[in-house]
Scaffold this active site. Structure first.
Site, PDB file in Angstrom:
ATOM      1  N   CYS A 162      35.617  38.742  35.092  1.00  0.00           N
ATOM      2  CA  CYS A 162      36.378  37.495  35.649  1.00  0.00           C
ATOM      3  C   CYS A 162      35.401  36.189  35.918  1.00  0.00           C
ATOM      4  O   CYS A 162      35.652  35.177  35.590  1.00  0.00           O
ATOM      5  CB  CYS A 162      37.036  37.682  36.912  1.00  0.00           C
ATOM      6  N   HIS A 216      37.889  32.907  42.330  1.00  0.00           N
ATOM      7  CA  HIS A 216      36.355  33.207  42.481  1.00  0.00           C
ATOM      8  C   HIS A 216      35.729  31.816  42.417  1.00  0.00           C
ATOM      9  O   HIS A 216      35.770  31.154  41.358  1.00  0.00           O
ATOM     10  CB  HIS A 216      35.594  34.056  41.441  1.00  0.00           C
TER      11      HIS A 216
END
Ligand SMILES: NC(=O)c1ccc[n+]([C@@H]2O[C@H](COP(=O)([O-])OP(=O)(O)OC[C@H]3O[C@@H](n4cnc5c(N)ncnc54)[C@H](OP(=O)(O)O)[C@@H]3O)[C@@H](O)[C@H]2O)c1
Length: 352
Positions: free
Chosen positions: A156, A239
């Site tokens: 990710c 994130h």
């Protein structure tokens, strides 16, 4: 490739549908234009049980109505065949994926996987259609069309970085320093104990820095040195990453901004892929993880901000929705891209 139903949709399965990534798959596939969700699995003990009774739903949206009452199945190749399913999305833990995914491939299934198990095999692409579309060709080395294949998406945090760096490669990237601030959803469910992460940050995520180094090289075909620090923070989704890149050619901030603005995904009608993969935010306080969008196209876009230049170095922040762009949405986009390529090749063959 006859994989369409009479209603023009393609039957698909999601393996690991009760996990965090699996939930995003169901969220994104329950009303998908091209795909019909026809089979879902959790671990074996959940077989024949109803999805909404088994899942610990963590997304900020309710469980989609069309999937609430679906029965979970076991991973069963014969059942996939009986249901006419050729496309399988995998949100399995890596150790399970390592045995399941090659077996599916051998049995003619097209696997679009989030797991890291197969990512580093030379013929298995880590595909991001806007970044390295040519990598899809590697499915032929896996035996397609006689056999199936596995196509993976990147880890990710790597995905966000690869999308943002792809158009900047033209300036010559010599090295990069990356610090990540990664949300707890990145560790799956139940993830970290609350006692470990509440009011805390953890300056180590197992194997994350190694993955970023190897995967960036494979995706971007880049020889630059990568110096990452990966940190877990007490945030649910999204994130954030702060990045410094050391650049060969003389560039100004405006060159970088213009390069991101003019970086477009063209030549496909894939419903999940945004035309504008990178969006720059002028307000210095953004992007922030609390604005990890879920809808399309925003969940699939990577947001950048705080662009700075110091000598031959460019600094910026980025935000990636780890579960959409960095996981389920990435796999769905890869499957759409595969189908659009197959259809294009079919049309070209007919013309000849
Ligand atoms: N979270 C992220 O941001 C992210 C991003 C990119 C890639 N990934 C990768 O995507 C995969 C899924 O991640 P996740 O975060 O969704 O993990 P997760 O929340 O732990 O979910 C794992 C899923 O796999 C199922 N499963 C576990 N053991 C199994 C077994 N022996 N047989 C069959 N199914 C089994 C689980 O079912 P039960 O519920 O029945 O146990 C669950 O549905 C992992 O490989 C992860 O590394 C995650």
């Amino acid at each position: 490739m006859k994989i369409k139903r009479n209603n023009g949709k393609i039957d698909v399965a999601v393996l690991g549908a009760t996990g965090v990534v699996g939930q995003v798959f169901l969220h994104m596939l329950s009303h998908h234009k091209w795909f019909e969700l026809s089979m879902i699995t959790g671990s074996e003990v959940r077989a024949n049980k109803t999805y909404c009774n088994e899942v610990r739903w963590v997304l900020p949206e309710p469980i989609p109505e069309p999937v609430k009452d679906i029965k979970l199945d076991k991973i069963d190749i014969n059942l996939l065949k009986e249901k006419g399913i050729r496309i399988v999305f995998s949100a399995l833990p890596a150790d399970i994926a390592r045995s399941v995914e090659p077996e599916l491939r051998e049995n003619g299934i097209y696997v679009f996987s989030n797991a890291s198990a197969m990512r580093y095999e030379s013929h298995v692409p880590i595909l991001i259609p806007e970044v390295n579309p040519g990598a899809l060709e590697n499915i032929k080395q896996q035996g397609f069309p006689t056999k199936g294949f596995v196509v993976t998406n990147a880890n990710c945090s790597t995905t966000g970085l690869a999308v943002v760096l792809a158009p900047l490669k033209t300036f010559g990237i010599k090295e990069m320093f990356v610090s990540t601030y990664q949300s707890v959803s990145g560790a799956g469910y139940p993830g970290l104990p609350a006692m470990d992460i509440m009011g805390n940050t953890i300056p180590y995520i197992q194997k994350e820095e190694e993955k970023m180094k190897v995967e960036l090289k494979k995706i971007l075909q880049l020889d630059a040195a990568v110096y990452p620090h990966c940190v877990r923070i007490p945030v649910l989704f999204g994130h954030l990453e702060t990045v410094w890149i050391h650049i060969e050619k003389p560039v100004e901030k405006e060159d970088i901004l213009e390069t991101w603005r003019s970086f477009k995904f063209q030549g496909s009608q894939c419903p999940t892929l945004p035309e504008q993969p990178v969006v720059y935010m002028d307000d210095e306080r953004f992007p922030q993880p609390k604005m990890s969008f879920w809808g399309l196209p925003a969940g699939m876009q990577v947001f950048t901000g705080r662009l700075r230049k110091e000598e031959d170095k460019i600094g910026f922040t980025l935000l990636v929705n780890n579960l959409v762009r960095g996981a389920a949405g990435g796999s769905i986009a890869n499957a759409e891209f595969f189908i659009s390529r197959q259809e294009r090749e079919g049309r070209e063959e007919k013309k000849v």
